[in-house]
Design an enzyme around this catalytic site. Structure first.
Site, PDB file in Angstrom:
ATOM      1  N   HIS A 102       0.849  -1.201   0.000  1.00  0.00           N
ATOM      2  CA  HIS A 102       0.000   0.000   0.000  1.00  0.00           C
ATOM      3  C   HIS A 102       0.879   1.244   0.000  1.00  0.00           C
ATOM      4  O   HIS A 102       2.035   1.201   0.428  1.00  0.00           O
ATOM      5  CB  HIS A 102      -0.940   0.016   1.205  1.00  0.00           C
ATOM      6  CG  HIS A 102      -0.244  -0.129   2.518  1.00  0.00           C
ATOM      7  ND1 HIS A 102       0.156  -1.345   3.005  1.00  0.00           N
ATOM      8  CD2 HIS A 102       0.150   0.780   3.441  1.00  0.00           C
ATOM      9  CE1 HIS A 102       0.759  -1.183   4.170  1.00  0.00           C
ATOM     10  NE2 HIS A 102       0.782   0.100   4.453  1.00  0.00           N
ATOM     11  N   HIS A 104       0.917   5.366   1.162  1.00  0.00           N
ATOM     12  CA  HIS A 104       0.310   6.379   2.019  1.00  0.00           C
ATOM     13  C   HIS A 104       0.368   7.728   1.313  1.00  0.00           C
ATOM     14  O   HIS A 104       1.464   8.159   0.918  1.00  0.00           O
ATOM     15  CB  HIS A 104       1.097   6.554   3.315  1.00  0.00           C
ATOM     16  CG  HIS A 104       1.166   5.347   4.201  1.00  0.00           C
ATOM     17  ND1 HIS A 104       0.440   5.246   5.354  1.00  0.00           N
ATOM     18  CD2 HIS A 104       1.887   4.207   4.113  1.00  0.00           C
ATOM     19  CE1 HIS A 104       0.723   4.093   5.954  1.00  0.00           C
ATOM     20  NE2 HIS A 104       1.604   3.442   5.219  1.00  0.00           N
TER      21      HIS A 104
HETATM   22  P1  AMP Z   1       2.158   0.358   7.223  1.00  0.00           P
HETATM   23  O1  AMP Z   1       2.797   0.605   8.546  1.00  0.00           O
HETATM   24  O2  AMP Z   1       2.803   1.047   6.075  1.00  0.00           O
HETATM   25  O3  AMP Z   1       1.977  -1.123   7.012  1.00  0.00           O
HETATM   26  O4  AMP Z   1       0.757   1.053   7.300  1.00  0.00           O
HETATM   27  C1  AMP Z   1      -0.423   0.442   7.682  1.00  0.00           C
HETATM   28  C2  AMP Z   1      -1.384   1.565   7.877  1.00  0.00           C
HETATM   29  O5  AMP Z   1      -2.671   1.017   7.954  1.00  0.00           O
HETATM   30  C3  AMP Z   1      -1.167   2.377   9.146  1.00  0.00           C
HETATM   31  O6  AMP Z   1      -0.982   3.745   8.800  1.00  0.00           O
HETATM   32  C4  AMP Z   1      -2.447   2.153   9.951  1.00  0.00           C
HETATM   33  O7  AMP Z   1      -2.846   3.326  10.590  1.00  0.00           O
HETATM   34  C5  AMP Z   1      -3.421   1.737   8.879  1.00  0.00           C
HETATM   35  N1  AMP Z   1      -4.489   0.848   9.279  1.00  0.00           N
HETATM   36  C6  AMP Z   1      -4.409  -0.239  10.075  1.00  0.00           C
HETATM   37  N2  AMP Z   1      -5.604  -0.856  10.154  1.00  0.00           N
HETATM   38  C7  AMP Z   1      -6.454  -0.154   9.369  1.00  0.00           C
HETATM   39  C8  AMP Z   1      -7.829  -0.302   9.009  1.00  0.00           C
HETATM   40  N3  AMP Z   1      -8.585  -1.276   9.487  1.00  0.00           N
HETATM   41  N4  AMP Z   1      -8.363   0.616   8.164  1.00  0.00           N
HETATM   42  C9  AMP Z   1      -7.618   1.620   7.682  1.00  0.00           C
HETATM   43  N5  AMP Z   1      -6.320   1.807   7.962  1.00  0.00           N
HETATM   44  C10 AMP Z   1      -5.736   0.938   8.801  1.00  0.00           C
END
Ligand code: AMP
Length: 138
Positions: A102, A104
């Site tokens: 993903h 950001h």
């Molecule tokens: P990463 O650390 O790059 O893997 O980012 C994962 C991101 O997903 C973090 O910024 C979290 O805040 C976000 N996140 C975790 N669970 C959810 C969810 N259920 N819906 C939306 N975002 C989420």
């Protein structure tokens, strides 16, 4: 390490968990980050299964980047942010917490420090409003 489809974004992509969706098509889903680093923090999730950038199919990467740009432009327009930070983490020591690729899109506001990565949960009503505003600007 190989891709594990039981990750939380895999579940959201399969419709097994809810999300504040901004946009979706056959290649990707765009949704609000529920633990945002700033107002309007948005995630772009390619549907193609990969843990992160390191094991992704180059064609899937090439396919999703125009959408990342569209979302960055829309998030900036919808929030009035002064800039956009694009972030992407690969493996836990680098900050990755969800193991499905993903991107950001993090709006940055002049003089306002970003909140911690994956910190406090945002208000659902606010996220819903932001999802609508960014979708309208896409
Ligand atoms: P990463 O650390 O790059 O893997 O980012 C994962 C991101 O997903 C973090 O910024 C979290 O805040 C976000 N996140 C975790 N669970 C959810 C969810 N259920 N819906 C939306 N975002 C989420």
């Amino acid at each position: 390490m190989s891709y594990d489809p039981s990750n939380i974004f895999g579940k959201i992509l399969r419709g097994e968990l809810p999300a504040h969706k901004v946009y979706e098509d056959e290649t990707a889903l765009v949704m609000m980050d529920i633990f945002p680093q700033s107002r309007g923090h948005t995630l772009i999730i390619p549907r193609a299964p990969s843990r992160n950038l390191l094991d992704a199919d180059p064609a899937a990467l090439a396919g999703v980047m125009p959408l990342v740009q569209r979302v960055a432009r829309a998030a900036k327009a919808a929030t009035g942010a002064d800039g956009i930070r694009l972030a992407q983490f690969n493996e836990a020591p680098a900050g990755q917490t969800v193991f499905h690729l993903h991107f950001h899109v993090i709006p940055v506001y002049e003089g306002v420090p970003l909140a911690a990565h994956a910190g406090g949960k945002a208000d659902d009503a606010d996220l819903s409003e932001l999802a609508k505003a960014i979708a309208a600007a896409l």
